[in-house]
Scaffold this motif. Structure first.
Motif, mmCIF file in Angstrom:
data_model
loop_
_atom_site.group_PDB
_atom_site.id
_atom_site.type_symbol
_atom_site.label_atom_id
_atom_site.label_comp_id
_atom_site.label_asym_id
_atom_site.label_seq_id
_atom_site.Cartn_x
_atom_site.Cartn_y
_atom_site.Cartn_z
ATOM 1 N N GLN A 282 0.718 -1.234 -0.151
ATOM 2 C CA GLN A 282 -0.012 -0.026 -0.033
ATOM 3 C C GLN A 282 0.817 1.294 -0.101
ATOM 4 O OE1 GLN A 282 -2.131 -1.608 3.363
ATOM 5 N NE2 GLN A 282 -3.997 -0.776 2.423
ATOM 6 N N THR B 280 4.590 -7.281 11.931
ATOM 7 C CA THR B 280 3.891 -7.893 12.987
ATOM 8 C C THR B 280 3.605 -9.259 12.265
ATOM 9 O OG1 THR B 280 2.839 -5.861 13.802
ATOM 10 C CG2 THR B 280 1.716 -7.890 14.144
ATOM 11 N N THR C 264 -0.141 -14.744 9.026
ATOM 12 C CA THR C 264 -0.365 -13.279 8.569
ATOM 13 C C THR C 264 0.606 -12.276 8.864
ATOM 14 O OG1 THR C 264 -2.698 -13.825 9.016
ATOM 15 C CG2 THR C 264 -2.406 -11.390 8.941
ATOM 16 N N SER D 57 2.078 -7.799 8.618
ATOM 17 C CA SER D 57 1.919 -6.703 8.032
ATOM 18 C C SER D 57 3.296 -5.822 8.555
ATOM 19 C CB SER D 57 0.772 -5.912 8.955
ATOM 20 O OG SER D 57 1.060 -5.702 10.221
ATOM 21 N N TYR D 58 3.646 -4.961 7.608
ATOM 22 C CA TYR D 58 4.714 -3.781 8.010
ATOM 23 C C TYR D 58 3.713 -2.370 8.021
ATOM 24 C CZ TYR D 58 8.253 -6.916 6.236
ATOM 25 O OH TYR D 58 9.272 -7.832 5.921
ATOM 26 N N GLN D 59 4.323 -1.718 9.188
ATOM 27 C CA GLN D 59 3.861 -0.502 9.555
ATOM 28 C C GLN D 59 4.913 0.368 9.478
ATOM 29 O OE1 GLN D 59 2.371 -2.167 12.846
ATOM 30 N NE2 GLN D 59 0.919 -3.331 11.880
ATOM 31 N N LEU E 276 0.028 1.672 7.767
ATOM 32 C CA LEU E 276 -0.053 0.405 7.286
ATOM 33 C C LEU E 276 0.756 0.575 5.834
ATOM 34 C CD1 LEU E 276 -0.463 -2.522 6.989
ATOM 35 C CD2 LEU E 276 -2.669 -2.139 6.163
ATOM 36 N N SER F 90 2.289 -2.785 4.008
ATOM 37 C CA SER F 90 2.070 -3.679 3.162
ATOM 38 C C SER F 90 1.377 -4.936 4.223
ATOM 39 C CB SER F 90 3.124 -4.242 2.577
ATOM 40 O OG SER F 90 4.263 -4.689 3.378
ATOM 41 N N SER F 91 0.828 -5.847 3.746
ATOM 42 C CA SER F 91 0.137 -6.951 4.560
ATOM 43 C C SER F 91 -0.195 -7.967 3.481
ATOM 44 C CB SER F 91 -1.065 -6.393 5.234
ATOM 45 O OG SER F 91 -2.034 -6.164 4.297
ATOM 46 N N LYS G 68 -1.440 -12.787 3.685
ATOM 47 C CA LYS G 68 -1.156 -14.007 4.206
ATOM 48 C C LYS G 68 -0.450 -15.216 3.562
ATOM 49 C CE LYS G 68 -5.684 -13.623 6.464
ATOM 50 N NZ LYS G 68 -7.169 -14.153 6.355
#
Length: 117
Positions: free
Chosen positions: A71, A83, A94, A96-98, A107, A109-110, A112
């Motif tokens: 994103q 995470t 799952t 995510s990178y924040q 956010l 990217s994220s 599964k």
């Protein structure tokens, strides 16, 4: 040059948060791109798998990506939190990178990933 970890939190065996500093000298930034370097998606996935198979699910390996969304770019000198949540029953990881922006986390990217033995 290796990933620069600032800190690591593991509240329980299936959940991990790692705060990282994206050092501009990282190999991944070289040639991606000349005008504005950014951390490639393949690097982000590589780090996800490294931490997952080392710390959360050591008996598992990559099977397939169920979904992934990039994103916002991860830029040199940024501080980010990776995470990871591991669901052994479903064999689903799952992530995510924040990006840290002052007191906020945005956010970047994220996705599964399905793992298998």
């Amino acid at each position: 040059m290796k990933i620069h970890e600032i800190e690591r939190h593991q509240a329980h065996p299936q959940h991990l948060e790692i705060v990282l500093h994206l050092d501009p000298a990282l190999f991944w930034f070289q040639g991606h791109f000349a005008v504005q370097p950014l951390l490639p998606g393949v690097a982000q996935l590589d780090w996800v798998m490294h931490y997952a198979t080392t710390l959360l699910a050591p008996e598992y390996r990559f099977h397939s990506i169920q979904n992934v969304k990039f994103q916002a770019p991860l830029l040199p000198d940024a501080t980010v939190t990776l995470t990871l949540d591991w669901n052994a029953e479903r064999q689903t990881l799952t992530f995510s990178y924040q990006r840290h922006d002052g007191e906020q986390r945005l956010l970047a990217s994220s996705g599964k990933i399905h793992l298998c033995r």
